[in-house]
Motif scaffolding. Structure first.
Motif, PDB file in Angstrom:
ATOM      1  N   ARG A   1      24.404  16.369  39.269  1.00  0.00           N
ATOM      2  CA  ARG A   1      23.583  15.872  40.369  1.00  0.00           C
ATOM      3  C   ARG A   1      24.436  15.409  41.554  1.00  0.00           C
ATOM      4  O   ARG A   1      23.903  14.970  42.556  1.00  0.00           O
ATOM      5  CB  ARG A   1      22.714  14.702  39.882  1.00  0.00           C
ATOM      6  CG  ARG A   1      21.729  15.096  38.789  1.00  0.00           C
ATOM      7  CD  ARG A   1      20.664  16.042  39.320  1.00  0.00           C
ATOM      8  NE  ARG A   1      19.719  16.453  38.288  1.00  0.00           N
ATOM      9  CZ  ARG A   1      19.830  17.565  37.584  1.00  0.00           C
ATOM     10  NH1 ARG A   1      20.864  18.386  37.798  1.00  0.00           N
ATOM     11  NH2 ARG A   1      18.944  17.893  36.660  1.00  0.00           N
ATOM     12  N   ASP A   2      25.765  15.506  41.418  1.00  0.00           N
ATOM     13  CA  ASP A   2      26.685  15.039  42.457  1.00  0.00           C
ATOM     14  C   ASP A   2      26.921  16.147  43.483  1.00  0.00           C
ATOM     15  O   ASP A   2      27.916  16.849  43.448  1.00  0.00           O
ATOM     16  CB  ASP A   2      28.007  14.589  41.835  1.00  0.00           C
ATOM     17  CG  ASP A   2      28.575  15.631  40.862  1.00  0.00           C
ATOM     18  OD1 ASP A   2      27.822  16.494  40.365  1.00  0.00           O
ATOM     19  OD2 ASP A   2      29.791  15.586  40.609  1.00  0.00           O
ATOM     20  N   ARG A   3      25.979  16.304  44.408  1.00  0.00           N
ATOM     21  CA  ARG A   3      25.984  17.468  45.287  1.00  0.00           C
ATOM     22  C   ARG A   3      27.239  17.578  46.135  1.00  0.00           C
ATOM     23  O   ARG A   3      27.758  18.678  46.354  1.00  0.00           O
ATOM     24  CB  ARG A   3      24.740  17.429  46.176  1.00  0.00           C
ATOM     25  CG  ARG A   3      23.432  17.612  45.397  1.00  0.00           C
ATOM     26  CD  ARG A   3      22.242  17.701  46.316  1.00  0.00           C
ATOM     27  NE  ARG A   3      21.007  17.905  45.558  1.00  0.00           N
ATOM     28  CZ  ARG A   3      19.821  18.057  46.102  1.00  0.00           C
ATOM     29  NH1 ARG A   3      19.703  17.990  47.433  1.00  0.00           N
ATOM     30  NH2 ARG A   3      18.752  18.240  45.354  1.00  0.00           N
ATOM     31  N   ALA A   4      27.739  16.459  46.634  1.00  0.00           N
ATOM     32  CA  ALA A   4      28.947  16.506  47.455  1.00  0.00           C
ATOM     33  C   ALA A   4      30.139  16.986  46.630  1.00  0.00           C
ATOM     34  O   ALA A   4      30.956  17.792  47.103  1.00  0.00           O
ATOM     35  CB  ALA A   4      29.237  15.127  48.053  1.00  0.00           C
ATOM     36  N   GLU A   5      30.238  16.519  45.403  1.00  0.00           N
ATOM     37  CA  GLU A   5      31.337  16.947  44.537  1.00  0.00           C
ATOM     38  C   GLU A   5      31.170  18.405  44.119  1.00  0.00           C
ATOM     39  O   GLU A   5      32.162  19.123  43.947  1.00  0.00           O
ATOM     40  CB  GLU A   5      31.437  16.044  43.306  1.00  0.00           C
ATOM     41  CG  GLU A   5      31.937  14.651  43.628  1.00  0.00           C
ATOM     42  CD  GLU A   5      32.242  13.851  42.364  1.00  0.00           C
ATOM     43  OE1 GLU A   5      32.555  14.450  41.323  1.00  0.00           O
ATOM     44  OE2 GLU A   5      32.147  12.617  42.437  1.00  0.00           O
TER      45      GLU A   5
END
Length: 236
Positions: free
Chosen positions: A106-110
């Protein structure tokens, strides 16, 4: 402590016993190879780890018993398996295949940062980012399969015959990419391979399988120093 440890593992397909006693360990952050001829039990060993074959003995991952827990649980714990034959999704683009690997995250930036990291490591994929996987060469598909598995953020990447079916020069390119991935990410790896010269570019130690048993284990330097290993796996 070992990240992954197999202790006297056996495995069977129905009544046919394939593994008779395999023991090996992969240190946290380390890279270990499994070498052996066709039929030695290499792929079955990986299936035992992933929980897709009936097993005996004991398999632990990060101190937790994962013997026969099944592929969903092993994946959730942090083991990503790149199977023989690559298994990319041909009707999806390179980018979409990478995003499939990150479907539980769910960590879109990562996720975006990891895709950029992989495209920097694998420039062949960067040039093909919008093309379907079906349009890629065999080597590019193998790189994509490795990249997609990495997108799951595993602690252990398990690779089954990355050079299989590839021309020698293409296999060298694939292993150069895997070597860079290992050095720059620090991810632990378990690599099944028939071509020891390629595997030894990535792994620090290896186990030899013969007819379903682990027979010889050692560092790559130790194995290179043994006449029978040089003749059987290193071309003399």
């Amino acid at each position: 402590m070992a990240l992954l440890e197999l202790e006297d593992v056996t495995a069977a397909y129905g009544r046919v016993r394939v593994l008779e006693g395999v023991s090996l360990s992969v240190p946290d952050g380390g890279a270990v190879g499994i070498l052996g001829s066709n039929g030695a039990g290499k792929t079955t060993t990986l299936r035992a780890i992933s929980g897709t074959v009936n097993v005996g003995g004991r398999i632990t991952f990060d101190g937790q018993d994962i013997t026969s827990v099944g592929p969903e649980k092993t994946a959730a714990l942090g083991i990503a398996h790149v199977p023989e034959g690559r298994g990319t999704l041909p009707n999806l683009s390179v980018r979409e295949n990478l995003l499939v690997g990150a479907y539980l995250r769910r960590d879109r930036a990562e996720i975006r940062a990891d895709i950029d990291f992989l495209l920097d490591l694998f420039p062949h994929l960067a040039r093909r980012i919008s093309q379907n996987a079906s349009a890629l060469s065999g080597g590019e598909q193998q790189m994509l399969a490795v990249g997609r598995a990495f997108m799951a953020k595993p602690r252990l990447l398990v690779l089954d015959e990355p050079s299989l079916g590839l021309a020698p020069s293409t296999a060298q390119d694939v292993y150069e990419a895997i070597e860079r991935l290992r050095k720059e990410s620090g991810i632990a790896m378990l690599v099944v391979e028939q071509n020891a010269n390629l595997a030894f570019r990535v792994v620090e130690a290896a186990t030899i399988l013969e007819t379903g048993r682990s027979t010889i284990s050692g560092t790559t330097e130790e194995l290179r120093g043994r006449d029978e290993i040089r003749k059987a796996y290193l071309g003399g």
